[in-house]
Motif scaffolding. Structure first.
Motif, PDB file in Angstrom:
ATOM      1  N   LYS A 120      11.580  -0.907 -55.830  1.00 20.35           N
ATOM      2  CA  LYS A 120      11.841  -1.902 -54.787  1.00 20.35           C
ATOM      3  C   LYS A 120      13.314  -2.286 -54.746  1.00 20.35           C
ATOM      4  O   LYS A 120      13.870  -2.568 -53.677  1.00 20.35           O
ATOM      5  N   ILE A 121      13.979  -2.288 -55.915  1.00 23.45           N
ATOM      6  CA  ILE A 121      15.398  -2.657 -55.978  1.00 23.45           C
ATOM      7  C   ILE A 121      16.247  -1.585 -55.293  1.00 23.45           C
ATOM      8  O   ILE A 121      17.161  -1.882 -54.511  1.00 23.45           O
ATOM      9  N   ILE A 122      15.927  -0.332 -55.567  1.00 27.15           N
ATOM     10  CA  ILE A 122      16.679   0.785 -54.990  1.00 27.15           C
ATOM     11  C   ILE A 122      16.479   0.826 -53.475  1.00 27.15           C
ATOM     12  O   ILE A 122      17.431   1.026 -52.712  1.00 27.15           O
ATOM     13  N   LEU A 123      15.243   0.630 -53.039  1.00 29.60           N
ATOM     14  CA  LEU A 123      14.957   0.616 -51.603  1.00 29.60           C
ATOM     15  C   LEU A 123      15.686  -0.527 -50.906  1.00 29.60           C
ATOM     16  O   LEU A 123      16.221  -0.365 -49.810  1.00 29.60           O
ATOM     17  N   SER A 124      15.723  -1.678 -51.550  1.00 29.10           N
ATOM     18  CA  SER A 124      16.412  -2.831 -50.988  1.00 29.10           C
ATOM     19  C   SER A 124      17.907  -2.555 -50.854  1.00 29.10           C
ATOM     20  O   SER A 124      18.521  -2.826 -49.814  1.00 29.10           O
ATOM     21  N   GLN A 125      18.508  -1.985 -51.902  1.00 33.93           N
ATOM     22  CA  GLN A 125      19.935  -1.662 -51.865  1.00 33.93           C
ATOM     23  C   GLN A 125      20.240  -0.701 -50.720  1.00 33.93           C
ATOM     24  O   GLN A 125      21.195  -0.899 -49.958  1.00 33.93           O
ATOM     25  N   CYS A 126      19.412   0.317 -50.582  1.00 35.53           N
ATOM     26  CA  CYS A 126      19.655   1.331 -49.561  1.00 35.53           C
ATOM     27  C   CYS A 126      19.487   0.766 -48.155  1.00 35.53           C
ATOM     28  O   CYS A 126      20.317   1.008 -47.279  1.00 35.53           O
ATOM     29  N   CYS A 127      18.422  -0.016 -47.943  1.00 34.50           N
ATOM     30  CA  CYS A 127      18.187  -0.514 -46.583  1.00 34.50           C
ATOM     31  C   CYS A 127      19.268  -1.517 -46.172  1.00 34.50           C
ATOM     32  O   CYS A 127      19.673  -1.556 -45.011  1.00 34.50           O
ATOM     33  N   ILE A 128      19.788  -2.290 -47.124  1.00 31.72           N
ATOM     34  CA  ILE A 128      20.891  -3.211 -46.815  1.00 31.72           C
ATOM     35  C   ILE A 128      22.165  -2.426 -46.501  1.00 31.72           C
ATOM     36  O   ILE A 128      22.900  -2.748 -45.566  1.00 31.72           O
ATOM     37  N   TYR A 129      22.410  -1.359 -47.278  1.00 34.10           N
ATOM     38  CA  TYR A 129      23.584  -0.516 -47.028  1.00 34.10           C
ATOM     39  C   TYR A 129      23.515   0.098 -45.634  1.00 34.10           C
ATOM     40  O   TYR A 129      24.497   0.087 -44.883  1.00 34.10           O
ATOM     41  N   LEU A 130      22.365   0.625 -45.271  1.00 33.72           N
ATOM     42  CA  LEU A 130      22.212   1.265 -43.967  1.00 33.72           C
ATOM     43  C   LEU A 130      22.292   0.244 -42.837  1.00 33.72           C
ATOM     44  O   LEU A 130      22.874   0.516 -41.776  1.00 33.72           O
ATOM     45  N   TYR A 133      -1.263  -6.314 -43.723  1.00 32.34           N
ATOM     46  CA  TYR A 133      -0.725  -4.964 -43.681  1.00 32.34           C
ATOM     47  C   TYR A 133      -1.783  -4.012 -44.212  1.00 32.34           C
ATOM     48  O   TYR A 133      -2.422  -4.269 -45.212  1.00 32.34           O
ATOM     49  N   ASP A 134      -1.962  -2.920 -43.505  1.00 26.30           N
ATOM     50  CA  ASP A 134      -2.937  -1.919 -43.906  1.00 26.30           C
ATOM     51  C   ASP A 134      -2.252  -0.570 -43.891  1.00 26.30           C
ATOM     52  O   ASP A 134      -1.986  -0.017 -42.842  1.00 26.30           O
ATOM     53  N   LYS A 135      -1.959  -0.045 -45.070  1.00 29.34           N
ATOM     54  CA  LYS A 135      -1.199   1.196 -45.133  1.00 29.34           C
ATOM     55  C   LYS A 135      -1.984   2.394 -44.636  1.00 29.34           C
ATOM     56  O   LYS A 135      -1.424   3.476 -44.476  1.00 29.34           O
ATOM     57  N   TYR A 194      12.922  -8.110 -45.125  1.00 33.05           N
ATOM     58  CA  TYR A 194      11.631  -8.769 -44.919  1.00 33.05           C
ATOM     59  C   TYR A 194      10.530  -7.735 -44.651  1.00 33.05           C
ATOM     60  O   TYR A 194       9.468  -7.755 -45.276  1.00 33.05           O
ATOM     61  N   TRP A 195      10.791  -6.811 -43.699  1.00 28.89           N
ATOM     62  CA  TRP A 195       9.771  -5.809 -43.383  1.00 28.89           C
ATOM     63  C   TRP A 195       9.568  -4.848 -44.552  1.00 28.89           C
ATOM     64  O   TRP A 195       8.457  -4.360 -44.774  1.00 28.89           O
ATOM     65  N   LEU A 196      10.627  -4.601 -45.307  1.00 24.72           N
ATOM     66  CA  LEU A 196      10.482  -3.794 -46.524  1.00 24.72           C
ATOM     67  C   LEU A 196       9.534  -4.484 -47.495  1.00 24.72           C
ATOM     68  O   LEU A 196       8.644  -3.842 -48.077  1.00 24.72           O
ATOM     69  N   ALA A 197       9.705  -5.788 -47.659  1.00 26.09           N
ATOM     70  CA  ALA A 197       8.826  -6.550 -48.559  1.00 26.09           C
ATOM     71  C   ALA A 197       7.374  -6.494 -48.087  1.00 26.09           C
ATOM     72  O   ALA A 197       6.444  -6.408 -48.906  1.00 26.09           O
ATOM     73  N   ARG A 198       7.162  -6.554 -46.777  1.00 19.47           N
ATOM     74  CA  ARG A 198       5.798  -6.462 -46.240  1.00 19.47           C
ATOM     75  C   ARG A 198       5.140  -5.137 -46.642  1.00 19.47           C
ATOM     76  O   ARG A 198       3.965  -5.092 -47.013  1.00 19.47           O
ATOM     77  N   MET A 199       5.918  -4.068 -46.558  1.00 20.37           N
ATOM     78  CA  MET A 199       5.376  -2.762 -46.930  1.00 20.37           C
ATOM     79  C   MET A 199       5.135  -2.652 -48.427  1.00 20.37           C
ATOM     80  O   MET A 199       4.112  -2.117 -48.869  1.00 20.37           O
ATOM     81  N   ILE A 200       6.062  -3.166 -49.211  1.00 21.33           N
ATOM     82  CA  ILE A 200       5.910  -3.122 -50.669  1.00 21.33           C
ATOM     83  C   ILE A 200       4.693  -3.915 -51.104  1.00 21.33           C
ATOM     84  O   ILE A 200       3.877  -3.459 -51.925  1.00 21.33           O
ATOM     85  N   GLU A 201       4.526  -5.121 -50.567  1.00 25.14           N
ATOM     86  CA  GLU A 201       3.377  -5.962 -50.914  1.00 25.14           C
ATOM     87  C   GLU A 201       2.052  -5.321 -50.475  1.00 25.14           C
ATOM     88  O   GLU A 201       1.012  -5.541 -51.080  1.00 25.14           O
ATOM     89  N   GLY A 202       2.131  -4.504 -49.420  1.00 27.19           N
ATOM     90  CA  GLY A 202       0.941  -3.806 -48.953  1.00 27.19           C
ATOM     91  C   GLY A 202       0.645  -2.527 -49.720  1.00 27.19           C
ATOM     92  O   GLY A 202      -0.327  -1.845 -49.432  1.00 27.19           O
TER      93      GLY A 202
END
Length: 425
Positions: free
Chosen positions: A315-325, A233-235, A261-269
Motif C-alpha cells: 500500500k505504501i509503494i502504491l501510494s507513493q507511485c499514484c501521488i508521483y503520477l 466495494y466489490d472487487k 482516497y480511491w486507492l484506499a477504497r480499493m485496498i480496503e476492498g
C-alpha cells in the motif's frame, strides 16, 4: 425459487442467448464451432455480467459434454487435480466426448495452479474454458494461453439490457405476479454499467421491495433504493469498474488527494495489488508519456515491487507511485499518435515501403533498387540527413503532435530544427 433473478433467467441455448452476436450470431465462428462439435480449449475475456459462465454452460449443453466447474477464488491445486480425476473417470460413462472444465476467474489462479491444468489439457482429458475479467496475456501462463482460443465478450448494449428487462417481466414467475411499469430506466441502465447480472439484481431489489402489486420504475426510485442497499466495494464487479475509473481520472486530473482516497477504497476492498499497479503502468504512458518519461520507470518498478511484496506493505509503494503520477505533468501525445497512425493504416491499407529504406540482402534486390539512395544518418553532420521515410502516398503526414509541457516543447524545437517546415512543427 430462492435463486436470484439473474440465475432464474440464465439462457439454456444459443437461441436464447441475447448478446455477443459477434461470437454466437448466425454466421459467427464460435457458433459454427459449437454446431460442428469442434470445441477447443478457450478463454472468455470480458467485464462482469456479460454471460461468460452462461456461454460455457450452453456449450456443454449443446455439445452433450459432462460439465465440471471450479472457482479460482476458492480452489487450490488439490481441488484442480481432484476435478481433473473426476473428469477422466466420467469420460466414456455418458459420452465419448471429453468433459468441459470451466474455471471462473482463472486470472486469480497462481502459476502453479495453472501449471496443474496443462497435462489434462494437452492429453485431452478435459476441454478447458476459463473466464476472466483481466487481460489473459498478463494473467494466463503462456503455455496454457497458447493451447486456448481467446474470445472477447463485450458489455451489453442498451438494447440488450432493455430486452433482458422485458424478458424478465414476461417470463419470470415471481415478476409476473407484479404489474411493473418502466417509466424511466436511465438510472437503472447507468448503474448497471453494461453488467446484466448487476442490472437484474437491482431490478429484482426494486420490484420486491415494493409491498404493492403495482411497481413503477423511475430514476428517482432507482437512485433512492440503490443508495440504501449498495456495498462499499466489490472487487468481483459491483463497483469495481466505477472505483478504478475514479482512481484513474483523479490521477489524470492531477488530484493526489482524490487518487489516494480511491486507492484506499480499493485496498480496503481487498483489490489485487497487481491489478492496481498494472493500471498505473498504463496511465504512466497514456496520460503522462514523454512529458515525464520517468513516470513509466516509476510505474514499472512499482509493479515489480508490489508483485514481490504483496499486502500490507504494498500500500505504501502504491501510494507513493499514484501521488508521483498525479503530480507529474500530463501528455497524451504518444497515445494520440499511435491511435492516429492505426486509423491511417486502416484507411490507406498496406502502402509500399519506399525503395530507399528497404532491406537488400540479395543481389536481385539491390538490382531492383532496394536500399538505393539511403542516407545513413550517422554519416552526416549532427547525425541527421533529411530523407523521406513515410510512404509517398502519405508524405508529410504529422502523427506526433508534442504537448504543451517542458519536455515535449523541447522535442518540438528539436524536430523543428531537423525537419524545418516538413511536418509543421
Amino acid at each position: 425459487m430462492n435463486k436470484p433473478l439473474a440465475e432464474r433467467l440464465r439462457p439454456r441455448s444459443l437461441d436464447d442467448y441475447l448478446s455477443q452476436q459477434h461470437l454466437v450470431g448466425p454466421d459467427a465462428a464460435l457458433r459454427k464451432q459449437i454446431k460442428n462439435d469442434i470445441i477447443p480449449s478457450m478463454i472468455f475475456w470480458g467485464p462482469p455480467g456479460v454471460g461468460k459462465t452462461t456461454l460455457a454452460n450452453i456449450i456443454a449443453n449443446e455439445s452433450g459434454r459432462p460439465f465440471f466447474t471450479l472457482s479460482a477464488i476458492s480452489s487450490g491445486v488439490k481441488d484442480v487435480r481432484e476435478v481433473i480425476e473426476k473428469a477422466k473417470q466420467s469420460e466414456g460413462l455418458f459420452t465419448t466426448k471429453n468433459p468441459i472444465l470451466f474455471i471462473d476467474e482463472i486470472h486469480r489462479f497462481s502459476k502453479s495452479q495453472q501449471d496443474s491444468l496443462l497435462g489434462a489439457v494437452e492429453k485431452g482429458w478435459v476441454t478447458l474454458i476459463g473466464a476472466t475479467t483481466e487481460n489473459p496475456s498478463f494473467e494466463v501462463i503462456p503455455a496454457l494461453l497458447s493451447r486456448s482460443q481467446v474470445y472477447v465478450l463485450n458489455s451489453f448494449s442498451k438494447d440488450d439490457l432493455i430486452a433482458l428487462l422485458e424478458r424478465a417481466m414476461k417470463e419470470d414467475e415471481l415478476l409476473q405476479k407484479k404489474k411493473i411499469k418502466l417509466s424511466e430506466i436511465e438510472a437503472l441502465l447507468r448503474l448497471s454499467g453494461g453488467d446484466a447480472r448487476k442490472m437484474l439484481n437491482i431490478f429484482e431489489l426494486l420490484v420486491t421491495s415494493e409491498e404493492t402489486d403495482s411497481v413503477e420504475i423511475t430514476n428517482e426510485m432507482v437512485l433512492k433504493k440503490v443508495q440504501q442497499n449498495t456495498v462499499l466495494y466489490d472487487k468481483t464487479g459491483e463497483q469495481h469498474y466505477d472505483i478504478i475509473s475514479a482512481f484513474i481520472k483523479s490521477i489524470r486530473g492531477s488530484d493526489p488527494n482524490a487518487a489516494v482516497y480511491w486507492l484506499a477504497r480499493m485496498i480496503e476492498g481487498g483489490e489485487d495489488v497487481k491489478f492496481i499497479a498494472r493500471r498505473l503502468l498504463i496511465l504512466a504512458s497514456e496520460d503522462i508519456g514523454n512529458a515525464n518519461p520517468t513516470a513509466l520507470i516509476m510505474a514499472n518498478n512499482t509493479f515489480q515491487a508490489v508483485s514481490t511484496i504483496g499486502y500490507p506493505e504494498s500500500k505504501i509503494i502504491l501510494s507513493q507511485c499514484c501521488i508521483y503520477l498525479a503530480t507529474s505533468p500530463k501528455s497524451n501525445a504518444s497515445y494520440m499518435a499511435i491511435n492516429e497512425a492505426q486509423a491511417l493504416v486502416k484507411k490507406t491499407g498496406n502502402l509500399p515501403v519506399p525503395l530507399s529504406i528497404r532491406n537488400a540482402p540479395t543481389k536481385l534486390m539491390k538490382d531492383l533498387g532496394y536500399g538505393e539512395d539511403y542516407k545513413y544518418a550517422h554519416s552526416h553532420e549532427g547525425n541527421f540527413a533529411e530523407a523521406e521515410f513515410l510512404p509517398k502516398e502519405i508524405s508529410n503526414t504529422t502523427l506526433f503532435k508534442p504537448g504543451n509541457n517542458q519536455r515535449e516543447l523541447a522535442q518540438r524545437e528539436f524536430l523543428k530544427k531537423r525537419w524545418k517546415n516538413k511536418y509543421g512543427y
